[in-house]
Design a protein around this motif. Sequence first.
Motif, PDB file in Angstrom:
ATOM      1  N   UNK A   1      -1.577   3.963   3.941  1.00  0.00           N
ATOM      2  CA  UNK A   1      -1.477   3.121   5.124  1.00  0.00           C
ATOM      3  C   UNK A   1      -1.791   3.927   6.370  1.00  0.00           C
ATOM      4  N   UNK A   2      -2.589   3.328   7.278  1.00  0.00           N
ATOM      5  CA  UNK A   2      -3.000   4.026   8.498  1.00  0.00           C
ATOM      6  C   UNK A   2      -2.988   3.052   9.669  1.00  0.00           C
ATOM      7  N   UNK A   3      -1.784   2.601  10.046  1.00  0.00           N
ATOM      8  CA  UNK A   3      -1.642   1.616  11.113  1.00  0.00           C
ATOM      9  C   UNK A   3      -1.379   2.238  12.480  1.00  0.00           C
ATOM     10  N   UNK A   4      -0.791   3.443  12.496  1.00  0.00           N
ATOM     11  CA  UNK A   4      -0.354   4.000  13.766  1.00  0.00           C
ATOM     12  C   UNK A   4      -0.294   5.524  13.697  1.00  0.00           C
ATOM     13  N   UNK A   5       0.109   6.126  14.796  1.00  0.00           N
ATOM     14  CA  UNK A   5       0.172   7.580  14.888  1.00  0.00           C
ATOM     15  C   UNK A   5       1.160   8.155  13.876  1.00  0.00           C
ATOM     16  N   UNK A   6       2.267   7.456  13.663  1.00  0.00           N
ATOM     17  CA  UNK A   6       3.264   7.943  12.707  1.00  0.00           C
ATOM     18  C   UNK A   6       2.688   7.976  11.295  1.00  0.00           C
ATOM     19  N   UNK A   7       1.948   6.940  10.918  1.00  0.00           N
ATOM     20  CA  UNK A   7       1.309   6.922   9.598  1.00  0.00           C
ATOM     21  C   UNK A   7       0.338   8.089   9.453  1.00  0.00           C
ATOM     22  N   UNK A   8      -0.473   8.302  10.484  1.00  0.00           N
ATOM     23  CA  UNK A   8      -1.461   9.382  10.422  1.00  0.00           C
ATOM     24  C   UNK A   8      -0.764  10.728  10.273  1.00  0.00           C
ATOM     25  N   UNK A   9       0.314  10.930  11.019  1.00  0.00           N
ATOM     26  CA  UNK A   9       1.049  12.192  10.942  1.00  0.00           C
ATOM     27  C   UNK A   9       1.617  12.419   9.545  1.00  0.00           C
ATOM     28  N   UNK A  10       2.220  11.364   8.963  1.00  0.00           N
ATOM     29  CA  UNK A  10       2.763  11.481   7.609  1.00  0.00           C
ATOM     30  C   UNK A  10       1.659  11.759   6.598  1.00  0.00           C
ATOM     31  N   UNK A  11       0.546  11.062   6.749  1.00  0.00           N
ATOM     32  CA  UNK A  11      -0.556  11.261   5.810  1.00  0.00           C
ATOM     33  C   UNK A  11      -1.109  12.678   5.883  1.00  0.00           C
ATOM     34  N   UNK A  12      -1.283  13.177   7.085  1.00  0.00           N
ATOM     35  CA  UNK A  12      -1.802  14.538   7.251  1.00  0.00           C
ATOM     36  C   UNK A  12      -0.842  15.549   6.637  1.00  0.00           C
TER      37      UNK A  12
ATOM     38  N   UNK B   1      -5.634  -0.399   6.853  1.00  0.00           N
ATOM     39  CA  UNK B   1      -5.004  -0.782   8.109  1.00  0.00           C
ATOM     40  C   UNK B   1      -4.741  -2.280   8.129  1.00  0.00           C
ATOM     41  N   UNK B   2      -3.613  -2.675   8.692  1.00  0.00           N
ATOM     42  CA  UNK B   2      -3.290  -4.085   8.859  1.00  0.00           C
ATOM     43  C   UNK B   2      -4.442  -4.800   9.571  1.00  0.00           C
ATOM     44  N   UNK B   3      -4.746  -6.019   9.116  1.00  0.00           N
ATOM     45  CA  UNK B   3      -5.934  -6.715   9.618  1.00  0.00           C
ATOM     46  C   UNK B   3      -5.893  -6.978  11.122  1.00  0.00           C
ATOM     47  N   UNK B   4      -4.728  -7.329  11.652  1.00  0.00           N
ATOM     48  CA  UNK B   4      -4.649  -7.601  13.083  1.00  0.00           C
ATOM     49  C   UNK B   4      -4.859  -6.333  13.901  1.00  0.00           C
ATOM     50  N   UNK B   5      -4.326  -5.223  13.413  1.00  0.00           N
ATOM     51  CA  UNK B   5      -4.528  -3.941  14.095  1.00  0.00           C
ATOM     52  C   UNK B   5      -5.985  -3.528  14.013  1.00  0.00           C
ATOM     53  N   UNK B   6      -6.577  -3.697  12.836  1.00  0.00           N
ATOM     54  CA  UNK B   6      -7.985  -3.347  12.661  1.00  0.00           C
ATOM     55  C   UNK B   6      -8.876  -4.198  13.565  1.00  0.00           C
TER      56      UNK B   6
ATOM     57  N   UNK C   1       0.849  -1.183   0.000  1.00  0.00           N
ATOM     58  CA  UNK C   1       0.000   0.000   0.000  1.00  0.00           C
ATOM     59  C   UNK C   1       0.882   1.230   0.000  1.00  0.00           C
ATOM     60  N   UNK C   2       0.743   2.113  -0.988  1.00  0.00           N
ATOM     61  CA  UNK C   2       1.612   3.295  -1.043  1.00  0.00           C
ATOM     62  C   UNK C   2       1.497   4.112   0.230  1.00  0.00           C
ATOM     63  N   UNK C   3       2.585   4.556   0.761  1.00  0.00           N
ATOM     64  CA  UNK C   3       2.558   5.438   1.919  1.00  0.00           C
ATOM     65  C   UNK C   3       2.697   6.875   1.448  1.00  0.00           C
ATOM     66  N   UNK C   4       2.382   7.804   2.345  1.00  0.00           N
ATOM     67  CA  UNK C   4       2.476   9.206   1.970  1.00  0.00           C
ATOM     68  C   UNK C   4       3.923   9.591   1.650  1.00  0.00           C
ATOM     69  N   UNK C   5       4.886   8.857   2.212  1.00  0.00           N
ATOM     70  CA  UNK C   5       6.295   9.192   1.981  1.00  0.00           C
ATOM     71  C   UNK C   5       6.659   9.003   0.509  1.00  0.00           C
ATOM     72  N   UNK C   6       6.022   8.014  -0.136  1.00  0.00           N
ATOM     73  CA  UNK C   6       6.338   7.757  -1.520  1.00  0.00           C
ATOM     74  C   UNK C   6       5.343   8.368  -2.485  1.00  0.00           C
ATOM     75  N   UNK C   7       4.455   9.173  -1.984  1.00  0.00           N
ATOM     76  CA  UNK C   7       3.396   9.738  -2.806  1.00  0.00           C
ATOM     77  C   UNK C   7       3.862  11.047  -3.430  1.00  0.00           C
TER      78      UNK C   7
END
Length: 236
Positions: free
Chosen positions: A212-223, A164-169, A35-41
């Motif tokens: 990707x939206x697995x954790x706080x770091x992902x959310x921060x990067x996405x925002x 989100x990763x299935x186990x986290x979800x 899943x593309x992350x915001x870092x590579x977008x």
Amino acid sequence: MAEVATAADPTLGRRARAASRPLAPAPEPRQSAPVPSSRGWAPSYRGTSNLEPSSPAMAAGSGGGSRRARPNVLVTGTPGTGKTTTCSLLADAAGLRHVNIGDLVREKSLHDGWDDDLECHVINEDLVCDELEDVMEEGGILVDYHGCDFFPERWFDLVVVLQTDNSILHDRLTGRGYTGSKLTNNIECEIFQVLLEEARESYREDIVMPLRSDNVEDISRNVGALTDWINNWRPS
């Protein structure tokens, strides 16, 4: 807080119907696909294609509108992927108006009643679209909902699908009190990427962005990435 579901199926609309089918004929899970992350977008910082409103593509709702001064963004995804958290932060960072469809439906009674078995309101999609039509034309709106196929395509300049990763979800949803078929339907929806497929079927693929939206770091990067995109967006 009570859930709000689509009228077509009071559980999760198309996602519930897909998840409720026998698993044998279903496609193989695509969990291995990255899943593309915001870092590579690296999106193109421009608005919609240079089309006149009277052109066939624009008339068909090819996404976006040249009269808007600011873009409209849809953030969708399976329940538990962090839509409302992301939208709340993004609205503050980018100066957009956050419209949570679930809250709007409850506040304006844009539903067809309460489903006792599923403990949710059944959303009336036509009433929701009528309620939002004028503000969407103005632009600068951030829509937050766990579905996307009933909104007019012309409303949005970017469609974000949080994943989100299935186990986290699973942990997030059980923490909300999801059990039984309600939990299973949502997990299977994420496994088979039903929301991403729905977005790609409903909008131009070049404006659909899975993040990707697995954790706080992902959310921060996405925002951060989405704020940059919004601030650099220009109507054409």
